[in-house]
Every structure is written in structure tokens, then in C-alpha cells.
Design a protein around this motif. Sequence first.
Motif, PDB file in Angstrom:
ATOM      1  N   LEU A 227       8.052   3.665  -0.953  1.00 49.89           N
ATOM      2  CA  LEU A 227       7.762   2.775  -2.069  1.00 49.89           C
ATOM      3  C   LEU A 227       6.253   2.697  -2.307  1.00 49.89           C
ATOM      4  O   LEU A 227       5.459   2.851  -1.370  1.00 49.89           O
ATOM      5  N   PRO A 228       5.834   2.426  -3.545  1.00 47.86           N
ATOM      6  CA  PRO A 228       4.392   2.372  -3.839  1.00 47.86           C
ATOM      7  C   PRO A 228       3.612   1.408  -2.942  1.00 47.86           C
ATOM      8  O   PRO A 228       2.514   1.737  -2.479  1.00 47.86           O
ATOM      9  N   TRP A 229       4.196   0.236  -2.658  1.00 47.10           N
ATOM     10  CA  TRP A 229       3.458  -0.743  -1.862  1.00 47.10           C
ATOM     11  C   TRP A 229       3.357  -0.345  -0.392  1.00 47.10           C
ATOM     12  O   TRP A 229       2.518  -0.876   0.341  1.00 47.10           O
ATOM     13  N   GLY A 252       4.329  -2.425   5.832  1.00 48.27           N
ATOM     14  CA  GLY A 252       4.114  -1.296   4.942  1.00 48.27           C
ATOM     15  C   GLY A 252       2.659  -1.211   4.519  1.00 48.27           C
ATOM     16  O   GLY A 252       2.038  -2.232   4.221  1.00 48.27           O
ATOM     17  N   ALA A 253       2.115  -0.014   4.537  1.00 47.20           N
ATOM     18  CA  ALA A 253       0.711   0.300   4.208  1.00 47.20           C
ATOM     19  C   ALA A 253      -0.190   0.012   5.403  1.00 47.20           C
ATOM     20  O   ALA A 253       0.136  -0.792   6.289  1.00 47.20           O
ATOM     21  N   PHE A 254      -1.317   0.701   5.451  1.00 39.14           N
ATOM     22  CA  PHE A 254      -2.277   0.497   6.530  1.00 39.14           C
ATOM     23  C   PHE A 254      -2.976  -0.852   6.355  1.00 39.14           C
ATOM     24  O   PHE A 254      -2.926  -1.467   5.287  1.00 39.14           O
ATOM     25  N   ASN A 255      -3.659  -1.302   7.420  1.00 36.34           N
ATOM     26  CA  ASN A 255      -4.321  -2.608   7.404  1.00 36.34           C
ATOM     27  C   ASN A 255      -5.221  -2.781   6.192  1.00 36.34           C
ATOM     28  O   ASN A 255      -6.021  -1.898   5.856  1.00 36.34           O
ATOM     29  N   ASN A 256      -5.045  -3.930   5.553  1.00 37.33           N
ATOM     30  CA  ASN A 256      -5.909  -4.375   4.449  1.00 37.33           C
ATOM     31  C   ASN A 256      -5.833  -3.497   3.209  1.00 37.33           C
ATOM     32  O   ASN A 256      -6.706  -3.561   2.343  1.00 37.33           O
TER      33      ASN A 256
END
Length: 340
Positions: A227-229, A252-256
Amino acid sequence: MSIMTTRRLIVALTFVAAAGRAFAEDGKAPAPGSPIVFSDDSRLGKPYAKDPSVVKFRGAYWMYYSLPGMKAGPQGFALGWSIGVAKSDDLKSWKKVGEILPEQEVERNGICAPGARVVGDRLHLFYQTYGNGARDAICHAVSEDGVHFDRDKSNPVFHPTGAWSVGRAIDAELFEWKGKYFLYYATRDPEMKIQMLGVATSAGPDSFGSGGWTDLSVDGPLLKPELPWEGKCIEAASLCTRDGKVFMFYAGAFNNAPQQIGVAVSDDAVHFQRLSDKPFLPNGPPGSWNSSESGHPGVFVDDDGSTYLFYQGNDTKGKTWSLARLRVEWKDGKPVPAAE
């Protein structure tokens, strides 16, 4: 370093440094109604605690979390990342009671991202080595009192071997389901760019050491960012059961980036489907304490069935970190964020 020397150093650190406590991101006490429950300024002189894992053990609540490295501790002992220990009677007010420092040679560069689980009358802690890039792996230790841990002599106990993975294993989570023990982990692709989830199984505590795990994800990831997020990262799986199903909270996604929290569900603890294409718990709006991220979930189910999600956040792009608590309700068989 001997176990006795390490324990003396833990005591020294605990009493020389400031005790961990609740913080806002500016170092002040959180405002009334804030979800922040804890952080730790003992290493850097500012709030910095990550990767919460909460269990109930011997009549109290215990939180294990990652502490940042520092150049040197008492008597010049070099400290990489390590693991903090906090204790609570109510899941709201926490007091730091110890630290788990690198001890074995494999831990030389640091340890972090604890995953705690009570099995029988002992507390098992799975955690990762840190600072070794693609060679980081999962280690294991056990405790009789929640503070002092005996290392597994076979550490590290697990790393993946599938061709889709670089061989790294971090963010360990032990989960029991229908008499079998599952070890969830995060790893990266061979180019070290994409973070994904895998899972291994063991017959029980006697098989928690090296060689006792069967990797069920040898042919591919359990879950990967789509997913995009989610960006290029899915990590920090934390699981609970409800009405015969297994629910996985994940980052989901790397930190920050910002990192945010999603949820997936399974009938067998191996094959998961996302509940939504939107985050379960997003980062906050500009000006909020978690505007930079809401990440690295740690779900905890109390004896009465009450469900809480502990997570990390900040509004400083990672210069500070605090740990927060969210109460979770269940509606139509699905988790939903709830007011305290």
C-alpha cells in the motif's frame, strides 16, 4: 564480561542515571489526557525510548523497550543500544527498574527491539542484535524475576535462509497458537532496501534455541509493503487472538516517513489479509506529539480481555521518542481505537 559484573553495571546505571518516566516530546510532563505513558532520559538527557513490548508477570506489568547507545557508561564501559525494563501496577504509571546490557560476543555492537512473552513460570525475551547490518539476528534470554536474564548459550537463535531475504532478522515477536509457537521477524531483500515479514515455528520452550526453529517463510515473505502508506517497509509484527482469529498489528513505512500502524487478520497465524488499505493508527496532525510517526506496535491483552496497543511516537523526526498507550475495542469482530 561476567554475569555478575553485568548485573553490578545494571544497578550502577539504574541509580546513576535519571529514572525513566512519562515525558512530552519537549521534556515536560505530558498534558492531561495525553496517550504518552513513558520515556527515558537516562542515556541522552532527553526523552528516548522505542519498541515497546508489554507483558503481565508475577502480578505486575512489565515493559521492555529499546534504549539508544552512548559513548561510554560507568567505568568507561562502551554502550551500544540496549534494553530498558519498566514496571507498573496499572499500565499507566511506569517506573524504570533495570537495563539489559550487551553481554555475549554476538551482542557486542548492541541489542534492541525486545519481544517479551510469558511461557509457564518464566519470562522469555527475544531481541535482535544491532549494528551488524545484514548479519543482525534474533537472540533469546529467560528470566525468573523480570529484571535479570540468562542468555541462551546458542545465541543467535534464528536468522532466515530463504533466497528472497538478505539473511537479517529483527523485531522478534513470540506468539503461541494452538500449541505451536510462532516467531515473527522482519528482514530485508538481498539489496537491503525493502523490509518484509516472515515467520518460523518451534515445538516449545525446549526448542527455542538455535536449530529449534523451522522457517515457514523460506519461499517468500509473510507480508510485504504493497500500500502507498507502507512505503518500502513492513516490520514490528505484534499479535493477539480474538474470537478464534489471529490479529497482527504491524508498522508500515520506515521511521518518520511517517511510520504508521496497520492490522491484518489470519485463520492460521501464517496467511494474513489486511483489514483495510488505510492505517489503523496514523501519525498525528502538525503540532501533535506524534506528528512524525505512530509506530512499532506492541499489543497487550490483560487478564480480563481488555486490549491495549503500546506504540512509539515523536514530533522531532526522531530526535526524541516517547511511548504511548491506546485502548482498543472490538466491534463486529474487528479492532477499533477507543477513548480511554
